[in-house]
Design an enzyme around this catalytic site. Structure first.
Site, PDB file in Angstrom:
ATOM      1  N   TYR A 142      -2.363   0.359  10.061  1.00 11.78           N
ATOM      2  CA  TYR A 142      -2.520  -0.308   8.764  1.00 11.78           C
ATOM      3  C   TYR A 142      -1.235  -0.197   7.951  1.00 11.78           C
ATOM      4  O   TYR A 142      -0.728  -1.195   7.420  1.00 11.78           O
ATOM      5  CB  TYR A 142      -3.688   0.311   8.001  1.00 11.78           C
ATOM      6  CG  TYR A 142      -3.753  -0.106   6.550  1.00 11.78           C
ATOM      7  CD1 TYR A 142      -4.092  -1.413   6.198  1.00 11.78           C
ATOM      8  CD2 TYR A 142      -3.489   0.804   5.527  1.00 11.78           C
ATOM      9  CE1 TYR A 142      -4.150  -1.798   4.865  1.00 11.78           C
ATOM     10  CE2 TYR A 142      -3.550   0.431   4.198  1.00 11.78           C
ATOM     11  CZ  TYR A 142      -3.878  -0.872   3.873  1.00 11.78           C
ATOM     12  OH  TYR A 142      -3.930  -1.254   2.555  1.00 11.78           O
TER      13      TYR A 142
ATOM     14  N   SER B 172       0.829  -1.202   0.000  1.00 12.68           N
ATOM     15  CA  SER B 172       0.000   0.000   0.000  1.00 12.68           C
ATOM     16  C   SER B 172       0.863   1.252   0.000  1.00 12.68           C
ATOM     17  O   SER B 172       1.988   1.250   0.531  1.00 12.68           O
ATOM     18  CB  SER B 172      -0.896   0.002   1.247  1.00 12.68           C
ATOM     19  OG  SER B 172      -1.525   1.256   1.423  1.00 12.68           O
TER      20      SER B 172
END
Length: 320
Positions: free
Chosen positions: A148, A123
């Site tokens: 995250y 990501s």
């Protein structure tokens, strides 16, 4: 000869499965169909894949043994399953530790046992507090601003160790703000569209002074398949692990997103401007020169065209 796709009922996962089937591959899809957002949307994505003898779906959690009971032995892995969402990770870190750390380790162990290539989703969140733009794969990524992002960086480090220890061919893809039809309801473009159609106000953070490298899902899937298909390109003497940015190399202002959605809907939004949210970053921008050179990656879809497709799908899917 079958390719395993984890997260097969997810946004990017289901498009990846469809693309593989369209070119004649046999695919095993695994997904837990959890309730982080409406499982009915995940089932609709499976319905969108359609009946196909080349596709086998397994409902199960990769962190809880789902990979131990696959009906066919895969010859390669595209690992897209994860617990997504920056803000949700602030209050629910254990969900991310299980899905993104334990789940990723289980996938690496399967790849090691079978000695097969694995392409996995990372990501843009790994860039964290980085203020240099555009973001390059060579930039430091040791200052996460969300849990995250920390788990996704951890996945890259786990993969680096497996490549070094076991010689596994591994490719990590840093996705940048993926959007499109059948996307994720926790994303800004989706929430803005939904609330504007309901006549509800939309919350705009950092007073609207934000930018994102919005990347249309078809372009992302093209990059995923290229990463899977192409020989691994790593410098001599380095572990068999390569990282790529997959973005649009064209960051758009948040207010451009809002006004484009308003234009597509033919409605004006009531806007509430708020400070920056915890765990968020002001701007993302992908340097995609490595992906262009080594994967032939060349995104085609601009924000206006992509949002037009999304809004058309959204109004049709929800009869609005």
């Amino acid at each position: 000869m079958a390719i395993l796709v984890t997260g097969a009922a997810g946004f990017i996962g289901h498009y990846t499965v469809k693309a593989l089937l369209d070119r004649g591959e046999q695919v095993i899809g695994v997904d837990s169909l959890n309730d982080y957002y409406d499982p009915a949307l995940k089932r609709a994505r499976l319905d969108n894949i359609g009946e196909n003898k080349a596709f086998t779906f397994v409902e199960g959690d990769i962190a809880d043994g789902a990979l131990a009971a696959l009906p066919v032995t895969p010859t390669g892995i595209i690992h897209l399953a994860a617990q997504a969402g920056v803000r949700y990770s602030i209050d629910n870190p254990r969900a991310y530790a299980k899905a993104n750390l334990t789940g990723h380790t289980e996938v690496l162990e399967l790849a090691r046992a079978l000695q097969v290539k694995c392409v996995y989703a990372s990501s843009s969140s790994v860039y964290g507090g980085n203020t240099k733009t555009p973001f390059s794969e060579e930039d430091r990524t040791d200052d996460p601003v969300s849990f995250y992002g920390a788990t996704k960086k951890s996945d890259e480090l786990l993969s680096q160790s497996y490549a070094r220890l076991y010689g596994l061919p591994l490719v990590g893809l840093r996705f940048f703000t993926v959007y499109g039809p059948m996307g994720r309801p926790d994303m800004a473009y989706w929430m803005f569209t939904d609330k504007i159609l309901k006549g509800e106000p939309i919350r705009i953070f950092n007073q609207g002074k934000m930018g994102r490298d919005f990347t249309y899902v078809d372009d992302i899937v093209t990059g995923v398949l290229a990463a899977y298909d192409r020989p691994l390109a790593v410098p001599d003497g380095m572990p068999t692990h390569r990282i790529y940015n997959l973005g649009n190399d064209n960051p758009e202002e948040l207010m451009t997103l809002v006004t484009t959605i308003e234009d597509k809907l033919g409605l004006d939004a009531e806007k509430i401007f708020e400070p920056m949210q915890q765990g968020d970053v002001e701007r993302t921008w992908a340097d995609i020169s490595r992906a262009r050179s080594e994967l032939g990656y060349d995104p085609k879809t601009g924000l206006e065209e992509g949002l037009d497709r999304f809004v058309h799908w959204f109004r049709d899917f929800y009869n609005r």
